[in-house]
Design an enzyme around this catalytic site. Structure first.
Site, short mmCIF file in Angstrom:
data_model
loop_
_atom_site.label_atom_id
_atom_site.label_comp_id
_atom_site.label_asym_id
_atom_site.label_seq_id
_atom_site.Cartn_x
_atom_site.Cartn_y
_atom_site.Cartn_z
N TYR A 7 0.85 -1.20 0.00
CA TYR A 7 0.00 0.00 0.00
C TYR A 7 0.89 1.24 0.00
O TYR A 7 1.48 1.61 0.99
CB TYR A 7 -0.93 0.01 1.21
N SER A 48 -13.26 -5.08 1.83
CA SER A 48 -14.25 -4.44 0.95
C SER A 48 -15.67 -4.86 1.34
O SER A 48 -16.47 -5.24 0.47
CB SER A 48 -13.99 -4.78 -0.52
N LEU A 55 -18.07 -3.10 2.01
CA LEU A 55 -19.05 -2.15 1.45
C LEU A 55 -18.99 -2.12 -0.07
O LEU A 55 -19.44 -1.16 -0.70
CB LEU A 55 -18.81 -0.75 2.02
N GLY A 110 -17.43 0.85 -1.69
CA GLY A 110 -18.24 2.05 -1.60
C GLY A 110 -19.61 1.93 -2.23
O GLY A 110 -20.50 2.74 -1.94
#
Length: 325
Positions: A56, A203, A205, A208
Site C-alpha cells: 500500500y 471491501s 461495502l 463504496g
C-alpha cells in the site's frame, strides 16, 4: 464494541482497513492529518484491529500507521501483508513469497510500523512459484523468533489453506466478502470453520457501492482503481445501483445507513467474522463502527441474502489471476 476470536487472536468485531488512506481511492494520500485522526478515533471507539500491507503506497501506508500508532501500539492488533513486493527482484507488484523475500519484508514492515512484532502477518496473494509449505514454514520461523504473533492468508483457496495450516497454524484468512461478493460462502468459509480459522472480509461495502453514495463515476480521480473495475462500468454499474437501492430500502426500515446494514449483514453471518471496512475519514469511521449495534430481523436478513449477484467481475482480468476462490 464487541470482540471475537480469530482462532486464538482476540480482535474487535469491526476493524479498520487503512489502504485507502494512502492509495487506490479518490483523495488517497492528500490528508494525513485526517487519516491520523481517523486512527485515533478508531481507538477511542474500541476498534483494536487495524489492517495494512507493504504494497500500500508502496510502503507509505505502513509509515503512516507507524506515526499514528506511536504511543498506542499496545492498544491494537496490527495486521500487515507480504508477497506483493519482490525485494530482491522486480519490486512492487511482483508475487514473491520466497522465504528469503519474507525475511526481508518483515524487517521493513517492522521498521516502518515502529514495532518489534506484527500481530497478524498475511501472505497477500498465493505465489504459484513457491510451495505453500515453504512459505508457511518461513512465517513459522518468524513466529518462533517473536517477530510475528499469528499467520494469515489472503484470497487463498481451500486446498492452499489446508496445506499451509498443516505446517503453521493459520489464524485468519482475508478475502473480499460482502452482499456484492459472496464467493467465499461456497468453499472457503466451510473450510475455515472445519479448521477453526477466523475470517476477515475486506471491501465489506463493495468498494463504496453499498453505501448508496455512489451514483456516478464522474467524480473519481484518474488514479482511482474503480475506474477500471468491471462492477463500476456500463450496464454493470446500472444493475448494481439497483442492488444498492435494495440495501437502502432495508436501511430505511431499520433507521440505519446502508453502510451500517451491509456491515450488520456480514456480522450476522457468524461469530468468527471480523470485517475491516476501510476509510480515511472520522465521520465514515463513526458510521461504520456503529453497525455493531444494528440488529436486523430474520426477514430483513433473508431479504438481503436473497439479493441477486452483482454484475461484473470483482477485479480486472490481471488481478483475477492472482486470486484463489
Amino acid at each position: 464494541m464487541h470482540h471475537i476470536h480469530l482462532r486464538d487472536l482476540e480482535v474487535s468485531r469491526i476493524g479498520l482497513g487503512a489502504m485507502g488512506m494512502s492509495q487506490g481511492y479518490t483523495g488517497a494520500g492528500t490528508d494525513e492529518a485526517e487519516s491520523i485522526r481517523t486512527v485515533h478515533r478508531a481507538l477511542e471507539l474500541g476498534v483494536t484491529f487495524i489492517d495494512t500491507a507493504e504494497i500500500y503506497g508502496p510502503y507509505t501506508n505502513e509509515e503512516l500507521l507507524g506515526r499514528a500508532l506511536k504511543g498506542h501500539r499496545d492498544q491494537v492488533v496490527l495486521a500487515t501483508k507480504f508477497g506483493l513486493v519482490s525485494h530482491g527482484g522486480d519490486g512492487p507488484g511482483t508475487l514473491d513469497s520466497s522465504p528469503a523475500n519474507i525475511r526481508t519484508a518483515v524487517e521493513g514492515s517492522l521498521q516502518r510500523l515502529g514495532t518489534d512484532h506484527i500481530d497478524l502477518y498475511y501472505q497477500h496473494r498465493v505465489d504459484p512459484n513457491v510451495p505453500i509449505e515453504d512459505m508457511a514454514a518461513a512465517v513459522g520461523e518468524l513466529i518462533a523468533a517473536g517477530k510475528v504473533r499469528a499467520f494469515g492468508l489472503s484470497e487463498a483457496g481451500p486446498e492452499t489453506i489446508r496445506r499451509a495450516n498443516a505446517v503453521t497454524p493459520v489464524t485468519a484468512v482475508q478475502s473480499e466478502y460482502s452482499l456484492f461478493t459472496r464467493d467465499p460462502e461456497a468453499r472457503v468459509l466451510p473450510t475455515l470453520r472445519e479448521l477453526g480459522i477466523g475470517f476477515v472480509p475486506f471491501s465489506p461495502l463493495g468498494r463504496g457501492f453499498l453505501t448508496g453514495a455512489i451514483r456516478s463515476t464522474d467524480g473519481f480521480a484518474e488514479d482511482d482503481f474503480r475506474r477500471d473495475n468491471p462492477r463500476f462500468t456500463g450496464e454493470n454499474f446500472q444493475h448494481n445501483l439497483r442492488l444498492a437501492d435494495e440495501v437502502k430500502a432495508v436501511a430505511d426500515e431499520v433507521g440505519a445507513t446502508p453502510a451500517q446494514v451491509a456491515i450488520a449483514w456480514l456480522l450476522a453471518q457468524g461469530d468468527d467474522i471480523a470485517p475491516i471496512p476501510g476509510t480515511k475519514r472520522v465521520s465514515r469511521l463513526e458510521e461504520n463502527t456503529a453497525a455493531d449495534a444494528v440488529r436486523l430481523t430474520p426477514a430483513q436478513l433473508d431479504r438481503l441474502t436473497s439479493l441477486p449477484p452483482a454484475a461484473g467481475a470483482t477485479h480486472t482480468e490481471a488481478q483475477l489471476k492472482m486470486l484463489e476462490r
